[in-house]
Structures are given as C-alpha cells and as structure tokens.
Design a protein around this motif. Sequence first.
Motif, PDB file in Angstrom:
ATOM      1  N   TRP A  25      10.952  -5.233  51.293  1.00 47.88           N
ATOM      2  CA  TRP A  25      12.306  -4.707  51.107  1.00 47.88           C
ATOM      3  C   TRP A  25      12.584  -3.515  52.025  1.00 47.88           C
ATOM      4  N   ALA A  26      11.538  -2.759  52.338  1.00 50.03           N
ATOM      5  CA  ALA A  26      11.729  -1.667  53.303  1.00 50.03           C
ATOM      6  C   ALA A  26      12.089  -2.225  54.676  1.00 50.03           C
ATOM      7  N   LEU A  30      15.536  -1.697  56.679  1.00 47.60           N
ATOM      8  CA  LEU A  30      15.540  -1.178  58.048  1.00 47.60           C
ATOM      9  C   LEU A  30      16.348  -2.084  58.973  1.00 47.60           C
ATOM     10  N   VAL A  31      16.144  -3.396  58.864  1.00 44.55           N
ATOM     11  CA  VAL A  31      16.867  -4.335  59.725  1.00 44.55           C
ATOM     12  C   VAL A  31      18.364  -4.299  59.436  1.00 44.55           C
ATOM     13  N   VAL A  32      18.705  -4.299  58.141  1.00 44.81           N
ATOM     14  CA  VAL A  32      20.119  -4.270  57.760  1.00 44.81           C
ATOM     15  C   VAL A  32      20.775  -2.963  58.215  1.00 44.81           C
ATOM     16  N   GLY A  33      20.067  -1.841  57.967  1.00 42.26           N
ATOM     17  CA  GLY A  33      20.621  -0.549  58.375  1.00 42.26           C
ATOM     18  C   GLY A  33      20.794  -0.440  59.879  1.00 42.26           C
ATOM     19  N   TRP A  34      19.787  -0.935  60.614  1.00 47.05           N
ATOM     20  CA  TRP A  34      19.874  -0.896  62.078  1.00 47.05           C
ATOM     21  C   TRP A  34      21.039  -1.754  62.579  1.00 47.05           C
ATOM     22  N   THR A  35      21.205  -2.932  61.966  1.00 45.89           N
ATOM     23  CA  THR A  35      22.307  -3.821  62.353  1.00 45.89           C
ATOM     24  C   THR A  35      23.656  -3.203  62.028  1.00 45.89           C
ATOM     25  N   LEU A  36      23.769  -2.630  60.818  1.00 45.45           N
ATOM     26  CA  LEU A  36      25.027  -2.000  60.416  1.00 45.45           C
ATOM     27  C   LEU A  36      25.362  -0.806  61.308  1.00 45.45           C
ATOM     28  N   THR A  72      20.106   7.691  59.886  1.00 51.81           N
ATOM     29  CA  THR A  72      19.473   8.696  59.027  1.00 51.81           C
ATOM     30  C   THR A  72      19.448   8.241  57.574  1.00 51.81           C
ATOM     31  N   VAL A  73      20.588   7.711  57.114  1.00 48.95           N
ATOM     32  CA  VAL A  73      20.654   7.178  55.745  1.00 48.95           C
ATOM     33  C   VAL A  73      19.670   6.017  55.579  1.00 48.95           C
ATOM     34  N   VAL A  78      14.636   3.624  53.457  1.00 43.87           N
ATOM     35  CA  VAL A  78      13.343   2.981  53.703  1.00 43.87           C
ATOM     36  C   VAL A  78      12.216   3.761  53.032  1.00 43.87           C
ATOM     37  N   LEU A  79      12.255   5.074  53.119  1.00 41.97           N
ATOM     38  CA  LEU A  79      11.232   5.898  52.461  1.00 41.97           C
ATOM     39  C   LEU A  79      11.257   5.707  50.951  1.00 41.97           C
ATOM     40  N   GLU A  80      12.468   5.593  50.376  1.00 38.37           N
ATOM     41  CA  GLU A  80      12.560   5.362  48.942  1.00 38.37           C
ATOM     42  C   GLU A  80      11.989   4.008  48.561  1.00 38.37           C
TER      43      GLU A  80
END
Length: 260
Positions: A25-26, A30-36, A72-73, A78-80
């Motif tokens: 899930w991390a 990461l992939v979703v956040g990077w894409t967004l 950053t978000v 990802v850390l959470e």
Amino acid sequence: MTDFTTISIDQLTELAIHWGTSGFWAAVTLVVGWTLAGWAERAVGGGLARVKVADAMLRGFFASLVRWGLLTVTGIAVLERLGVQTASLVTIVGAAGLAIGLALQGTLSNLAAGVMLLLFRPFRVGDSIEAGALAGKVGQVSLFHTQLVTGDNIQVVTPNSVVWSASIRNMTYFPTRKVDIAVPLSYDAPVDATIATLRALLAADPRIAAEPAPAVVLTKFAEKAVDVVVSVWVPVGDIGTIRSDLIAAIWRECKVGPSA
C-alpha cells in the motif's frame, strides 16, 4: 525446541504479511501520489495559461509549487503506511531544526531566490539574459532552479540563488538596441561622399529606427585608416540579420578598407 521454532516461524510469517501489505500500500500510495502530482502540475500550468495575467514564468512557478506540495503530502502518507508515527517524526524534526536548517540552507536559499525572482521579475521566460558567467534564453523558472538555453542549444540548469545573487543583464527587456559597426575609411577615400553614402544606406533600411536617429561618426585616426562608427537602433530580434546586411551593403557600396 519444536514449539519455539514453530512460534518463530508464525511470528515471521505474520511480520512478513504485515510488512508486505504495508509495503504494497505504501508503493501504491507513492505511485498514485507521484501521478497526481504530475497531473496537478500540468493542470495548474494549463489552467493558468488561459489567464492573461499569468505569463510563462508565473505558470511554471506555481505549477512547480503544487507538484512539490503534493509530493510532500505523498511522502508523509507513505511513512504512515509503513507505520512511522508522523507526529513523533515532526517532534524529532522540530528538535533537530537547527541541524536540518543548516543542511537545507542551500535548498532554502534557492526557494527564497525563486520567490524573489517571481516577485520582482528581472526577466521573463523567453528573455535572453546574462547572469554572472551564465548567458542564454530563459526556458523555465521553478521553485529551486532556473533553466537557460544557450545560443548553441545547450540546456543550462542553475540554482535560483546563483541567478538572483548575480548582476542580471536582460538583453531583450527593451524592444530596441543600439548596434555599432566600425568602418575603416582609407585616407585616400572621399570622406564626404562616403559619409553621405553611409547615411543614405541607413535611411533606406526601414528596419532601422528613425528615433533615436542613426549616426555616422568619425572616431579616430588609425595607422592606415580613419575609424568611422555607424550607430543604429534596431529591433532586438533582428540585430544579427541587420548587422550582417549593413556590413555587406557598406562593403558593396563604399568599398571601404585601410590604405595599402
């Protein structure tokens, strides 16, 4: 011994499942956040492109700001997912604020310089500038760096702090620039007739500005010729072409050159 081994294997299996699920899930986060972040950067840039007051420099800066904010978000999320207590992490970061500030001093100065470049606008995207030892056309100004393209089409990426701290010469800030052409006039040449021919050439070229008026000035006596300087004001984008055309016309019409 057998029970201990069984318990250890069960614990390892449970940990593997836990960390495997968390890691999966991390990675998804990461992939979703990077894409967004990439999508949001393009969306903000495209949206601001439809606003007349937002030029290319402004669009690039805010698009970069949105991208880094989302990244950053994403990093915190990802850390959470990996089980890191972000509240504790913030406390640790706060306690080590001085060390982090010193470590990020260069990055923070680049960010501050980017904000100053955006506020004071010493140049815009597309301008040709000289900043210290750097020279080229401005391609992009982001949060941390400025991209220049040199005359031989080489990309130069430099920190914003380097650009902001240097003396900036904007070669395209004004629509016209003065061009000086040195003309060696032989001592045997008819001075008055040659100057009249030069002035006629300048007056006949519609690309040369009428104000300030073109000038033909005798500057000094050289060893084999009298130095004459032709000064004209021309559009910034046509400097190279007009200079070349004038030199060719002067050579063709006036037959100038030093004495033998």
